[in-house]
Design a protein around this motif. Structure first.
Motif, PDB file in Angstrom:
ATOM      1  N   ARG A 165       0.846  -1.194   0.000  1.00  0.00           N
ATOM      2  CA  ARG A 165       0.000   0.000   0.000  1.00  0.00           C
ATOM      3  C   ARG A 165       0.885   1.248   0.000  1.00  0.00           C
ATOM      4  O   ARG A 165       1.760   1.395   0.846  1.00  0.00           O
ATOM      5  CB  ARG A 165      -0.918   0.001   1.214  1.00  0.00           C
ATOM      6  N   VAL A 166       0.635   2.145  -0.945  1.00  0.00           N
ATOM      7  CA  VAL A 166       1.396   3.385  -1.051  1.00  0.00           C
ATOM      8  C   VAL A 166       0.448   4.557  -0.795  1.00  0.00           C
ATOM      9  O   VAL A 166      -0.577   4.686  -1.458  1.00  0.00           O
ATOM     10  CB  VAL A 166       2.056   3.526  -2.433  1.00  0.00           C
ATOM     11  N   ILE A 167       0.798   5.405   0.178  1.00  0.00           N
ATOM     12  CA  ILE A 167      -0.089   6.486   0.594  1.00  0.00           C
ATOM     13  C   ILE A 167       0.603   7.830   0.416  1.00  0.00           C
ATOM     14  O   ILE A 167       1.667   8.080   0.986  1.00  0.00           O
ATOM     15  CB  ILE A 167      -0.500   6.341   2.073  1.00  0.00           C
ATOM     16  N   SER A 168       0.001   8.700  -0.400  1.00  0.00           N
ATOM     17  CA  SER A 168       0.455  10.079  -0.495  1.00  0.00           C
ATOM     18  C   SER A 168      -0.397  10.916   0.450  1.00  0.00           C
ATOM     19  O   SER A 168      -1.628  10.899   0.366  1.00  0.00           O
ATOM     20  CB  SER A 168       0.310  10.591  -1.933  1.00  0.00           C
ATOM     21  N   LEU A 198       7.534   4.100  -6.961  1.00  0.00           N
ATOM     22  CA  LEU A 198       6.287   3.900  -6.224  1.00  0.00           C
ATOM     23  C   LEU A 198       5.705   5.228  -5.759  1.00  0.00           C
ATOM     24  O   LEU A 198       4.491   5.463  -5.853  1.00  0.00           O
ATOM     25  CB  LEU A 198       6.541   2.980  -5.034  1.00  0.00           C
ATOM     26  N   ALA A 199       6.555   6.112  -5.255  1.00  0.00           N
ATOM     27  CA  ALA A 199       6.076   7.401  -4.754  1.00  0.00           C
ATOM     28  C   ALA A 199       5.528   8.269  -5.873  1.00  0.00           C
ATOM     29  O   ALA A 199       4.465   8.887  -5.741  1.00  0.00           O
ATOM     30  CB  ALA A 199       7.211   8.129  -4.033  1.00  0.00           C
ATOM     31  N   THR A 200       6.229   8.317  -6.993  1.00  0.00           N
ATOM     32  CA  THR A 200       5.784   9.144  -8.114  1.00  0.00           C
ATOM     33  C   THR A 200       4.438   8.683  -8.638  1.00  0.00           C
ATOM     34  O   THR A 200       3.545   9.489  -8.918  1.00  0.00           O
ATOM     35  CB  THR A 200       6.833   9.115  -9.249  1.00  0.00           C
ATOM     36  N   VAL A 258       5.354  13.788   2.270  1.00  0.00           N
ATOM     37  CA  VAL A 258       5.726  12.433   2.701  1.00  0.00           C
ATOM     38  C   VAL A 258       4.889  11.418   1.938  1.00  0.00           C
ATOM     39  O   VAL A 258       3.696  11.634   1.705  1.00  0.00           O
ATOM     40  CB  VAL A 258       5.476  12.242   4.215  1.00  0.00           C
ATOM     41  N   VAL A 259       5.518  10.330   1.557  1.00  0.00           N
ATOM     42  CA  VAL A 259       4.808   9.181   1.000  1.00  0.00           C
ATOM     43  C   VAL A 259       5.120   7.984   1.886  1.00  0.00           C
ATOM     44  O   VAL A 259       6.277   7.727   2.218  1.00  0.00           O
ATOM     45  CB  VAL A 259       5.230   8.897  -0.454  1.00  0.00           C
ATOM     46  N   THR A 260       4.080   7.264   2.296  1.00  0.00           N
ATOM     47  CA  THR A 260       4.240   6.096   3.166  1.00  0.00           C
ATOM     48  C   THR A 260       4.030   4.817   2.366  1.00  0.00           C
ATOM     49  O   THR A 260       3.072   4.708   1.595  1.00  0.00           O
ATOM     50  CB  THR A 260       3.221   6.143   4.326  1.00  0.00           C
ATOM     51  N   LEU A 261       4.923   3.864   2.566  1.00  0.00           N
ATOM     52  CA  LEU A 261       4.800   2.548   1.941  1.00  0.00           C
ATOM     53  C   LEU A 261       4.592   1.518   3.046  1.00  0.00           C
ATOM     54  O   LEU A 261       5.398   1.424   3.974  1.00  0.00           O
ATOM     55  CB  LEU A 261       6.062   2.207   1.142  1.00  0.00           C
ATOM     56  N   LEU A 262       3.506   0.752   2.961  1.00  0.00           N
ATOM     57  CA  LEU A 262       3.185  -0.260   3.958  1.00  0.00           C
ATOM     58  C   LEU A 262       3.254  -1.646   3.328  1.00  0.00           C
ATOM     59  O   LEU A 262       2.566  -1.929   2.344  1.00  0.00           O
ATOM     60  CB  LEU A 262       1.775  -0.024   4.523  1.00  0.00           C
ATOM     61  N   MET A 263       4.102  -2.508   3.910  1.00  0.00           N
ATOM     62  CA  MET A 263       4.267  -3.865   3.409  1.00  0.00           C
ATOM     63  C   MET A 263       3.696  -4.848   4.419  1.00  0.00           C
ATOM     64  O   MET A 263       4.286  -5.062   5.489  1.00  0.00           O
ATOM     65  CB  MET A 263       5.751  -4.157   3.163  1.00  0.00           C
ATOM     66  N   LEU A 289       2.223  -1.980 -13.731  1.00  0.00           N
ATOM     67  CA  LEU A 289       3.267  -2.980 -13.900  1.00  0.00           C
ATOM     68  C   LEU A 289       4.619  -2.457 -13.417  1.00  0.00           C
ATOM     69  O   LEU A 289       5.398  -3.194 -12.809  1.00  0.00           O
ATOM     70  CB  LEU A 289       3.352  -3.394 -15.373  1.00  0.00           C
ATOM     71  N   ALA A 290       4.880  -1.176 -13.662  1.00  0.00           N
ATOM     72  CA  ALA A 290       6.129  -0.582 -13.180  1.00  0.00           C
ATOM     73  C   ALA A 290       6.169  -0.589 -11.659  1.00  0.00           C
ATOM     74  O   ALA A 290       7.200  -0.890 -11.047  1.00  0.00           O
ATOM     75  CB  ALA A 290       6.267   0.839 -13.711  1.00  0.00           C
ATOM     76  N   SER A 291       5.035  -0.270 -11.032  1.00  0.00           N
ATOM     77  CA  SER A 291       4.977  -0.263  -9.572  1.00  0.00           C
ATOM     78  C   SER A 291       5.105  -1.665  -9.009  1.00  0.00           C
ATOM     79  O   SER A 291       5.771  -1.881  -7.993  1.00  0.00           O
ATOM     80  CB  SER A 291       3.654   0.373  -9.095  1.00  0.00           C
TER      81      SER A 291
END
Length: 286
Positions: A18-21, A130-132, A86-91, A145-147
């Motif tokens: 999950r990527v959150i801006s 991912l952030a972009t 900030v961009v948050t990435l949740l794994m 697909l890139a993400s």
């Protein structure tokens, strides 16, 4: 011989990570918390504020990544605008276990990474992809697909460069069960008179030991944590309701409206009324 047939397949473009801006909506305070996921906080632009991981504090700097291992306590004090984001990435734990093919998740560190420095530049490319795509609303298929590729590259780089095999610190360890119970009780009862001494006794600790133990993992004392919860809940009510300031103060556990006023102004450098007028209309957090 069976006759061939046309099978219609429904491919859903849902990323496992999950990527959150978080947008550009002014002040945001996130209370100390934990979850069953590895969290990566990426300072996408500028100097968006402070992140607390366990008992350590980091001033967020552009192109830095802050690593929060699964079930580790962390919190944020940020101010987000066009220049500070900030961009948050949740794994999620379940997905990570499948990727690393192990029941036990690795412990990752260091916790503050400069993505422009070796050996983190490859990791930085994955994070920026991912952030972009999260910030710029990507075109559906190609960017999906890139993400997706970037997510697996990200985990590979974490395993390659950040896996900790030796001694770990409390900033990299899950919150112990007694402290989870203490945090839950404080969160549930913040609007009432909360006795830290009674809470320590309930957990079979002395007040002094409990406070020291709590601060080791949470980064702040039980009393300060209680104050943060009250302030954060009051702030949310200011921005999402028309309730009077006096009523909000009483509901969130402040002894008097004056006590709320003084505490609020010390933290935000403005009165509750000014804060409400300035930021209430701007709230659109992810």
């Amino acid at each position: 011989m069976p006759r061939p047939y046309h099978e219609r397949l429904n491919f859903k473009t849902v990323l496992p990570l999950r990527v959150i801006s978080h947008g550009t909506c002014g002040p945001k305070m996130v209370l100390p918390h934990w979850h069953q996921a590895v969290e990566l906080a990426y300072a996408y632009r500028g100097h968006p504020g402070t992140v607390h991981i366990g008992s350590s504090t980091y001033e967020m700097a552009e192109e830095h990544l802050y690593v929060v291992n699964s079930e580790v306590v962390h919190s944020y004090e940020t101010f987000l605008d066009e220049d500070d984001q900030v961009v948050t990435l949740l794994m999620p734990q379940a997905w990570l276990r499948q990727v690393v093919a192990d029941k036990q998740l690795p412990i990752w560190g260091p916790l503050d990474l400069d993505l422009t420095a070796e050996p983190y530049q490859e990791l930085g490319r994955s994070v920026r992809t991912l952030a972009t795509n999260a910030v710029t609303e990507p075109e559906a298929r190609a960017d999906y697909l890139a993400s997706l590729g970037a997510e697996y590259q990200l985990v590979g780089q974490l395993l390659k460069h950040l896996t900790v095999n030796g001694q770990v610190t409390s900033d990299q360890l899950p919150l112990p069960d007694p402290l989870r119970q203490a945090v839950s009780e404080i969160q549930e009862n913040f609007g009432q008179a909360v006795s830290i001494a009674d809470l320590a006794e309930k957990l079979n600790y002395s007040s002094v030991y409990f406070s020291r133990y709590f601060k080791e993992y949470m980064g702040i004392s039980p009393k300060a944590y209680l104050g943060q919860i009250r302030l954060e809940r009051a702030t949310q009510l200011l921005m999402t309701s028309q309730e009077s300031i006096q009523s909000i103060a009483m509901r969130t556990g402040f002894r008097t409206e004056k006590n709320f006023f003084v505490t609020f102004k010390q933290h935000y450098q403005m009165t509750p009324k000014t804060y409400r007028e300035k930021y209430a209309a701007e709230q659109s957090w992810s």
